[in-house]
Design a protein around this motif. Structure first.
Motif, PDB file in Angstrom:
ATOM      1  N   ASN A   2       0.833  -1.192   0.000  1.00 20.30           N
ATOM      2  CA  ASN A   2       0.000   0.000   0.000  1.00 20.30           C
ATOM      3  C   ASN A   2       0.870   1.245   0.000  1.00 20.30           C
ATOM      4  OD1 ASN A   2      -2.469  -1.287  -0.015  1.00 20.30           O
ATOM      5  ND2 ASN A   2      -2.513  -1.491   2.202  1.00 20.30           N
ATOM      6  N   ARG A   3       0.509   2.181  -0.823  1.00 16.74           N
ATOM      7  CA  ARG A   3       1.187   3.477  -0.914  1.00 16.74           C
ATOM      8  C   ARG A   3       0.124   4.573  -0.873  1.00 16.74           C
ATOM      9  NH1 ARG A   3       6.639   3.012  -0.282  1.00 16.74           N
ATOM     10  NH2 ARG A   3       7.402   1.291  -1.509  1.00 16.74           N
ATOM     11  N   THR A   4       0.573   5.780  -0.575  1.00 18.83           N
ATOM     12  CA  THR A   4      -0.340   6.916  -0.556  1.00 18.83           C
ATOM     13  C   THR A   4       0.146   7.973  -1.533  1.00 18.83           C
ATOM     14  OG1 THR A   4      -0.849   6.509   1.763  1.00 18.83           O
ATOM     15  CG2 THR A   4      -1.405   8.682   0.905  1.00 18.83           C
ATOM     16  N   ARG A   6       0.289  11.520  -2.374  1.00 15.17           N
ATOM     17  CA  ARG A   6       0.126  12.772  -1.626  1.00 15.17           C
ATOM     18  C   ARG A   6       0.359  14.012  -2.466  1.00 15.17           C
ATOM     19  NH1 ARG A   6      -0.220  11.508   3.757  1.00 15.17           N
ATOM     20  NH2 ARG A   6       0.688   9.519   4.344  1.00 15.17           N
ATOM     21  N   ALA A  84      -4.959  17.081  -0.521  1.00 17.83           N
ATOM     22  CA  ALA A  84      -4.247  15.888  -0.045  1.00 17.83           C
ATOM     23  C   ALA A  84      -3.395  16.216   1.177  1.00 17.83           C
ATOM     24  CB  ALA A  84      -3.374  15.314  -1.158  1.00 17.83           C
ATOM     25  N   GLY A  88      -4.671  13.769   3.668  1.00 21.14           N
ATOM     26  CA  GLY A  88      -3.767  12.619   3.672  1.00 21.14           C
ATOM     27  C   GLY A  88      -3.555  11.919   2.351  1.00 21.14           C
ATOM     28  N   GLY A  89      -4.185  12.318   1.284  1.00 19.76           N
ATOM     29  CA  GLY A  89      -3.918  11.717  -0.013  1.00 19.76           C
ATOM     30  C   GLY A  89      -4.831  10.559  -0.349  1.00 19.76           C
ATOM     31  N   ARG A  91      -4.976   6.454  -1.022  1.00 21.41           N
ATOM     32  CA  ARG A  91      -4.272   5.185  -0.811  1.00 21.41           C
ATOM     33  C   ARG A  91      -4.436   4.316  -2.051  1.00 21.41           C
ATOM     34  NH1 ARG A  91      -2.032   4.255   3.504  1.00 21.41           N
ATOM     35  NH2 ARG A  91      -2.302   2.028   3.814  1.00 21.41           N
TER      36      ARG A  91
END
Length: 97
Positions: A2-4, A6, A84, A88-89, A91
């Protein structure tokens, strides 16, 4: 994994959006000019208007669209980056294939 997401670089996103749209606009112009050349249909020309006016419209409208696409993409990326930062952006899930 998992990445975000941003942040999106506004200038590079705008450049890619405009370049992608340019390909579609080139195809549009070719088709429109072929239609205007081989048929009696004159795109965007009201009755009594010069044929040259519709040719200029076919050629200039894609340029105007590219200009708008570039600047709107840039603005949308700036807004995304701001939001974002607050929330928080996005996911996303990536995998190694």
């Amino acid at each position: 994994m998992n990445r975000t997401l941003r942040r999106i670089d506004p200038w590079s996103a705008a450049k890619i959006s405009a370049a992608t749209a340019a390909v579609f606009m080139f195809v549009y112009v070719l088709i429109a000019l072929l239609v205007m050349t081989f048929t009696e249909i004159q795109l965007a020309a009201p009755d009594g208007a010069l044929d040259a006016a519709s040719i200029w419209l076919v050629l200039l409208m894609p340029v105007a669209y590219l200009f708008v696409i570039y600047w709107m993409t840039l603005l949308i990326c700036l807004i995304f980056n701001t939001v974002a930062g607050w929330l928080g952006g996005i996911r996303i899930e990536l995998s190694d294939d």
